[in-house]
Motif scaffolding. Structure first.
Motif, mmCIF file in Angstrom:
data_model
loop_
_atom_site.group_PDB
_atom_site.id
_atom_site.type_symbol
_atom_site.label_atom_id
_atom_site.label_comp_id
_atom_site.label_asym_id
_atom_site.label_seq_id
_atom_site.Cartn_x
_atom_site.Cartn_y
_atom_site.Cartn_z
ATOM 1 N N ASP A 166 2.097 11.923 -2.669
ATOM 2 C CA ASP A 166 1.893 13.323 -3.017
ATOM 3 C C ASP A 166 2.701 13.576 -4.294
ATOM 4 O O ASP A 166 3.747 12.968 -4.493
ATOM 5 N N SER A 175 0.840 -1.202 0.000
ATOM 6 C CA SER A 175 0.000 0.000 0.000
ATOM 7 C C SER A 175 0.871 1.246 0.000
ATOM 8 O O SER A 175 2.043 1.217 0.428
ATOM 9 N N MET A 188 -0.157 4.773 -6.554
ATOM 10 C CA MET A 188 0.373 6.043 -6.028
ATOM 11 C C MET A 188 -0.435 7.222 -6.595
ATOM 12 O O MET A 188 -0.815 8.140 -5.858
ATOM 13 N N SER A 194 -3.787 7.307 -4.962
ATOM 14 C CA SER A 194 -3.669 7.805 -3.593
ATOM 15 C C SER A 194 -3.584 9.333 -3.585
ATOM 16 O O SER A 194 -4.245 10.006 -2.790
ATOM 17 N N ARG A 247 -5.601 9.796 0.127
ATOM 18 C CA ARG A 247 -5.569 8.770 1.187
ATOM 19 C C ARG A 247 -4.724 7.570 0.735
ATOM 20 O O ARG A 247 -4.348 7.479 -0.434
ATOM 21 N N TRP A 248 -4.449 6.675 1.704
ATOM 22 C CA TRP A 248 -3.699 5.460 1.380
ATOM 23 C C TRP A 248 -4.444 4.665 0.307
ATOM 24 O O TRP A 248 -5.682 4.654 0.279
ATOM 25 N N ALA A 249 -3.660 3.998 -0.568
ATOM 26 C CA ALA A 249 -4.268 3.125 -1.591
ATOM 27 C C ALA A 249 -3.557 1.778 -1.564
ATOM 28 O O ALA A 249 -2.325 1.716 -1.432
ATOM 29 N N ASP A 250 -4.350 0.709 -1.674
ATOM 30 C CA ASP A 250 -3.765 -0.629 -1.785
ATOM 31 C C ASP A 250 -3.275 -0.844 -3.214
ATOM 32 O O ASP A 250 -3.869 -0.344 -4.170
ATOM 33 N N VAL A 309 6.353 9.549 -1.485
ATOM 34 C CA VAL A 309 5.428 8.439 -1.220
ATOM 35 C C VAL A 309 5.808 7.712 0.066
ATOM 36 O O VAL A 309 6.990 7.412 0.288
ATOM 37 N N THR A 362 9.849 4.908 2.597
ATOM 38 C CA THR A 362 9.542 6.100 1.815
ATOM 39 C C THR A 362 10.225 6.003 0.461
ATOM 40 O O THR A 362 11.267 5.345 0.310
ATOM 41 N N MET A 374 0.913 5.884 0.048
ATOM 42 C CA MET A 374 0.264 7.180 0.292
ATOM 43 C C MET A 374 1.142 8.221 -0.392
ATOM 44 O O MET A 374 2.293 8.417 0.013
#
Ligand code: NAD
Length: 372
Positions: free
Chosen positions: A209, A205, A358, A361, A366-369, A235, A246, A207
């Protein structure tokens, strides 16, 4: 295989690297089939003919389909911009050719799926240009991790930075167009992800930007155009192994020229690496008296195969293009059905799904699987 006929589509930065690798693979390894550089394609007849002369190819064309349809071609190197990969790779695979395609697979994940499906259906080798996994130092780091030399890995930090888009006056070009993908994710993040996959396993998963340092860029023939891609991405990661991490990437990081850096922290030590100093890595082990503890720097040497195929002397160093020569040798193994250290279209698709997670997200905040 007694001989292998090579086709090449695109002769820019990566096209030259592939051509050099095809020229060098036999002299370096000495155990390959005869390599015949058969047919090369570029955007014009003149450019194709000039590049064929330069790079040692027998025939040239401005119609890339002539390469994938040439009966004397067994394997096609695809080194064109991202938007062309799917159509060219699928045509080559459907024509019964093996494929060596530059990363990323394709801007749309649906096209990456079609590429994977075409590879499976053809039964041919389909290998992506994830050269950094081929560095002999990286292979050794993989062996150290496998042997548990730094214990259980719990935290990783990956970065990839260059500065070719750092200047606000840098021209708009194909990497600024949405047709090339999201930007730094397709261009850069996929590379550290190839290392993460190879050394540590898949990502579960994310998260993310993303950022555009400059909204518009000058055109080479005057005027400006809005930038359609993101040059920067940051990320947070969760790996399937349970490790946290990260991944930060930037095409606008002044002073960074070819940074692909990683820090891997385990229960018994740590490993550091940076591609800008690709012939060394740092190893820390929690051993002995703390007063004497510190990172040791280990230089690349013939004890890190296949460095020994290039040089008998330690510490003299390999270069970027040598990774491509190693990748080419691994591709030949894959073409023969032998075990090969490569990212194929199946694993490449998992990397594509990760960058698309990514982007999702970022869009949803928000977080994405990462879908399997
Ligand atoms: P580039 O612009 O230098 O070269 C692309 C070449 O493709 C150009 O010469 C262009 O004329 C040619 N081309 C475009 N359309 C064509 C067509 N229809 N038929 C024939 N030729 C065509 O680009 P590049 O930097 O070499 O990037 C190419 C690919 O390599 C991209 O997918 C990029 O992501 C990848 N790449 C990988 C690495 C790596 O480390 N593995 C590094 C850089 C680029």
């Amino acid at each position: 295989m007694e001989s292998v006929g090579v086709g090449l589509i695109g002769t820019g930065y990566m096209g030259k690297c592939h051509a050099l690798a095809w020229n060098a693979v036999n002299p370096v390894f000495g155990d390959c089939p005869d390599i015949r550089l058969v047919h090369l394609a570029e955007v014009s007849e003149d450019l194709a003919a000039a590049k064929a002369r330069e790079l040692g190819f027998e025939k040239s064309t401005a119609a890339w389909r002539a390469v994938v349809e040439d009966p004397q071609v067994d394997v096609v190197s695809i080194t064109t911009p991202n938007a062309f990969h799917a159509e060219m790779a699928i045509a080559a695979l459907e024509g019964g050719k093996h494929v060596w395609c530059e990363k990323p697979m394709a801007p749309a994940v649906a096209d990456a799926v079609r590429m994977r499906d075409a590879a499976v259906k053809s039964g041919r080798a389909a290998v992506l240009g994830y050269n950094y996994i081929q560095n002999p130092v990286m292979r050794h780091i993989g062996a150290l991790l496998e042997a548990g030399e730094i214990g259980a890995v719990h935290h990783v930090r990956f970065e990839m930075d260059e500065d070719f888009m750092a200047d606000p006056k840098a021209h708009f070009f194909w990497k600024s167009e949405a047709a090339s993908g999201y930007g730094a994710l397709d261009d850069f993040a996929v590379h550290p992800l190839s290392l993460i996959h190879t050394l540590l396993g898949p990502v579960s998963s994310v998260m993310a930007d993303m950022a555009k340092p400059y909204d518009r860029r000058p055109l080479s023939d005057g005027g400006h155009r809005p930038v359609e891609t993101f040059d920067v991405a940051s990320v947070l990661l969760r790996l399937e192994s349970g490790a946290a991490g990260t991944l930060c990437v930037s095409r606008s990081a002044w002073g960074r020229k070819g940074r692909v850096a990683m820090q891997i922290f385990g229960s018994e030590g740590a490993i550091l690496f940076d591609q800008e100093r690709m012939n060394e890595f740092q190893l820390y082990r929690n051993q002995g008296h703390s007063a004497n503890q510190g990172f040791s720097t280990i230089l690349a040497s013939p004890d890190h195969p296949p460095y020994d195929r290039f040089l008998p002397a330690p510490g003299h160093g390999l270069g970027f293009n040598d990774q491509k020569v190693i990748e080419c040798r691994q591709l030949l193994s894959a073409m023969s059905g032998d075990p090969a250290h490569v990212i194929d279209f199946e694993e490449g698709l998992a990397i594509e799904r990760t960058i698309h997670a990514m982007a999702r997200s970022f869009e949803e905040g928000r977080w994405a699987d990462v879908p399997r």
